[in-house]
Design an enzyme around this catalytic site. Structure first.
Site, PDB file in Angstrom:
ATOM      1  N   ASP A 264      90.353  -4.796 -18.192  1.00 58.42           N
ATOM      2  CA  ASP A 264      91.228  -5.678 -18.947  1.00 58.42           C
ATOM      3  C   ASP A 264      90.682  -7.101 -18.798  1.00 58.42           C
ATOM      4  O   ASP A 264      89.756  -7.354 -18.019  1.00 58.42           O
ATOM      5  CB  ASP A 264      92.683  -5.559 -18.460  1.00 58.42           C
ATOM      6  CG  ASP A 264      93.661  -6.014 -19.534  1.00 58.42           C
ATOM      7  OD1 ASP A 264      94.823  -5.613 -19.488  1.00 58.42           O
ATOM      8  OD2 ASP A 264      93.246  -6.769 -20.445  1.00 58.42           O
TER       9      ASP A 264
HETATM   10  C1  GLC Z   1      95.248  -8.500 -22.499  1.00 62.33           C
HETATM   11  C2  GLC Z   1      96.067  -7.236 -22.306  1.00 62.33           C
HETATM   12  C3  GLC Z   1      95.436  -6.017 -22.902  1.00 62.33           C
HETATM   13  C4  GLC Z   1      94.691  -6.404 -24.158  1.00 62.33           C
HETATM   14  C5  GLC Z   1      93.518  -7.255 -23.728  1.00 62.33           C
HETATM   15  C6  GLC Z   1      92.676  -7.714 -24.919  1.00 62.33           C
HETATM   16  O1  GLC Z   1      95.229  -9.219 -21.307  1.00 62.33           O
HETATM   17  O2  GLC Z   1      96.454  -6.914 -20.972  1.00 62.33           O
HETATM   18  O3  GLC Z   1      96.480  -5.060 -23.142  1.00 62.33           O
HETATM   19  O4  GLC Z   1      94.257  -5.256 -24.853  1.00 62.33           O
HETATM   20  O5  GLC Z   1      93.925  -8.383 -22.977  1.00 62.33           O
HETATM   21  O6  GLC Z   1      93.427  -8.546 -25.726  1.00 62.33           O
END
Ligand code: GLC
Length: 735
Positions: A264
């Site tokens: 993430d």
């Molecule tokens: C964010 C979220 C995740 C998302 C990613 C890309 O922090 O936790 O669910 O897909 O970043 O945007």
């Protein structure tokens, strides 16, 4: 491209080229545009890193992505195509209800179709992958991302994980037109942060993790989900992104996941904040050893893997396996043959927000809405009564949800707009109050912030106008709830009541007109308090998406008969949280019949205000007693449990028949009951139908005292009804 050629390509890459394939930067770096959905990392990528990153997130548009792809491929020696990924969570431009609402539809076929439309629109806009489905089980509505989940129940989340993956990916290959790769997230247990505070510590026993939280991820993987994302949290004090046991043993070996695992946002570098890595190089080592393939938005991999390999601290094989998975993903999307895949300006223009998609979005939105209370005030008459539509959600279009990053409010239909288009006679409209007293700590469009500030400046005038219209009306439809910025990522709340000015508006209106139907627009279960008691009707509309206003109007005026059921318990009081239906008996179960020494509160009932599986209809249904094909079964046999369901009302309606099972004695404590199956059926007035559930031994399995996943002989109850409270049951034995 054949795997053999792909292997050759891998071998032909330099160490630097391989490492850059594992870097993901956000679109912000490409065009100084694109959405930033994380702390804008101070990574400070250099031009070379950006030019060679293997994937990019958060930017879309056929023309723009084709230009970037062309430039990108021309600039690097092996012309490896770039992967475009984004959060298409509940729709691309045609925004569907938030996933929590979609779960309440108990209609996986419609949710699968919505995912298919999202894929079609976003593929035409040049995207290859969506960071969806989010399948985290959530038992705590303080956590803002409850809006992104399909709720508190493991089985429901499994059903919708499958539906969404199949909707996005199809079943005939990712390279097919209109299909995009799915990404199951957040592995694992992210939905159970302590105190409901986002990114906080998660403490789950292995048994609870495996029995309640892991199955939806497995369901997504068994449906062919091509990628997965690590979660920010720790489990057993180990951050997921560094958790070899979780990622290599459970995700890859046990669940058989062989796709790309992406961190993430900045989660690899955040291993330093967690205190398990001293510096970036240690974080990179932990993550690559755990099997994390792509580093989202940090320089940990691109500035440290080379040294780790050259110093023989990690084996080059770890890098090669990660890069090969990324190349395989690009290959499965057909990007080596056609790096633009479905990106096409004309298709994009034709598909996004087309009538067919809008019509379906309107249907799905009404299917997700849950009628929580109705003292014969709904459906509303289309004429002959004066109806005042009041409340901050009446005219504003704050109905898309926190993750509708490509959706636009200008395309959404407000309730006021829908009512006017329906030409409802004698309808009046008033905002009544600001949606929020303060927008501090909330991230929202400046236009929203300005509008809310304006409403606060004119609060007295808004209230006076609303009271005037309420006095003149026969019925008041009061639209209350949250602003989308109050739920979603990094939006945990400690107070789940409506804003004080909304409560005041309700009370003031109640003093002049008690015929109130409340419509809630919110991203999580709220503490409704007296409003629930005093309102004559309460309709849970959630954040219903682009066609939300039309869908609410369809329900209010009976064009659609509500059929949604809650997938999250509504607490009476915040002090009850976490509260969920499949709790355990305890040694002193309390059944509400008095006495001191029982598991209860002295100041609140144990039960939620509204339970899991609950939802009303404009018609009524009769469900017969449960009949069983037999009263005992061996592990090799099954039992058929059936009921007869009759529509005893005057209009057609849909009912969700739910099948719960309770294991009365086990080698460990067992939940009071667990949902094992459901069927949503439509019946005409007077129509009767038999609903049959097959009970299999597999449904009775759990993690026993020896942590073996199996069933144990003994007595079980099966309950079949229209909510988790049903007492309509029979007993059977597993021998
Ligand atoms: C964010 C979220 C995740 C998302 C990613 C890309 O922090 O936790 O669910 O897909 O970043 O945007």
């Amino acid at each position: 491209m054949q795997n053999t050629e792909l292997k050759k390509l891998l071998e032909s890459l330099s160490l630097e080229e391989k490492i850059c394939q594992l870097l993901q930067v956000c679109g912000y770096y490409y065009e100084m545009e694109g959405v930033v959905t994380g702390p804008q990392n101070t990574a400070g990528f250099n031009e070379k890193e950006i030019a060679n990153a293997g994937s990019v997130l958060g930017i879309a548009g056929a023309k723009r992505l084709k230009e970037i792809q062309k430039k990108y491929m021309a600039a690097q020696q092996h012309h490896i195509p770039l992967l475009f990924m984004a959060d298409v969570i509940n729709g691309y431009k045609t925004i569907f209800p938030i996933p929590l609402a979609q779960g309440c539809s108990f209609n996986p076929d419609m949710v699968k179709k919505a995912a298919g439309i999202s894929a079609k629109e976003s593929a035409a806009a040049g995207l290859h992958l969506t960071f969806s489905p989010m399948v985290d089980v959530v038992r705590d509505p303080r956590w803002g991302r409850v809006m992104e989940s399909t709720g508190e129940d493991t089985y429901v989340n499994c059903v919708f994980a499958k539906a969404m993956v199949e909707g996005y990916q199809g079943t005939n290959g990712l390279n097919k037109k209109g299909k995009i790769a799915a990404c199951v997230k957040h592995f694992a247990g992210y939905g159970a942060p302590m105190a409901g505070r986002d990114y906080n510590t998660v403490e789950l026993s292995e048994r609870t993790l495996r029995e309640n939280y892991l199955p939806p991820y497995r369901a997504a993987i068994e449906s062919g989900c091509s990628t997965a994302m690590t979660s920010f949290n720790t489990l057993d004090r180990i951050p997921s992104t560094a958790n070899k046991k979780l990622m290599r043993d459970i995700l890859r070996s046990e669940m058989g996941f062989d796709g790309v695992l992406i961190s993430d946002w900045a989660a690899i570098e955040e291993l330093i904040n967690h205190g398990v890595a001293k510096a970036q190089i240690d974080a990179a080592k932990l993550a690559i050893e755990a099997g994390v393939d792509i580093d989202m938005m940090t320089t940990c991999y691109c500035r440290n893997l080379k040294k780790l390999i050259e110093d023989k601290i990690i084996d080059k094989a770890l890098l090669d396996e990660a890069v090969f998975r990324v190349l395989q993903l690009k290959n499965s999307l057909g990007l080596f043959e056609n790096p633009f895949k479905d990106a096409d300006e004309e298709d994009e223009m034709a598909f996004v927000l087309c009538d067919e998609h809008r019509k379906f979005a309107r249907k799905l939105a009404s299917e997700t809405m849950v009628l929580l209370k109705n003292e014969e005030i709904l459906p509303l008459p289309k004429k002959g009564k004066k109806i005042a539509f009041i409340g901050p959600h009446t005219s504003h279009r704050w109905i898309l949800g926190a993750w509708s990053i490509f959706g636009e409010e200008k395309d959404a239909v407000s309730l006021e707009q829908a009512i006017k288009e329906m030409e409802i006679e004698n309808a009046s409209f008033a905002a009544g109050c600001p949606i929020l007293t303060s927008t501090e700590n909330l991230e929202m469009a400046e236009s929203s912030r300005t509008a809310i500030a304006e409403d606060n400046k004119n609060a007295k005038a808004l209230l006076d106008e609303a009271l005037l219209k309420a006095k003149e009306a026969d019925i008041v439809v009061l639209s209350l709830g949250e602003h989308p910025s109050q739920s979603g990522e990094a939006s945990s709340r400690v107070d789940l009541q409506l804003d004080a000015q909304q409560i005041e508006l309700f009370n003031q209106i109640y003093n002049v007109n008690q015929n109130i139907a409340v419509v809630l627009f919110n991203g999580r279960p709220l503490i409704l308090g007296e409003i629930f008691d005093k309102a004559k009707a309460v309709l849970e509309a959630w954040l219903p998406g682009t066609e939300g206003g039309n869908a609410v109007a369809d329900i209010l005026f009976g064009n659609e008969n509500p059929s949604g059921k809650l997938t999250m318990s509504f607490p009476r009081h915040i002090g009850q949280i976490p509260i969920y239906y499949n709790e355990f008996k305890t040694g002193r179960p309390y059944h509400g019949d008095g006495g001191k020494y029982f598991s209860k509160y002295i100041d609140c009932p144990n039960s939620p205000l509204l339970p899991f599986g609950y939802g009303l209809s404009y018609t009524s249904f009769e469900i017969s007693e449960v009949s069983l094909s037999r009263n005992s079964m061996t592990c090799q046999e099954s039992i058929f449990a059936s009921v007869r369901v009759k529509n005893t009302g005057k209009i057609a309606g849909k009912e969700v028949i739910q099948c719960y099972i309770s294991d009365k004695v086990g080698s460990v404590a067992r939940p009071v009951r667990e949902l094992k199956a459901f069927q949503k059926i439509k019946l005409q007035p007077g129509e009767e139908k038999e609903v049959v559930f097959e009970i299999t031994e597999k449904m009775l399995r759990f993690y026993t005292i020896d942590m073996e996943y199996k069933s144990e002989p003994g007595e079980f109850d099966v309950w079949i009804g229209n909510s988790s409270l049903t007492q309509n049951g029979q007993t059977f034995n597993l021998v």
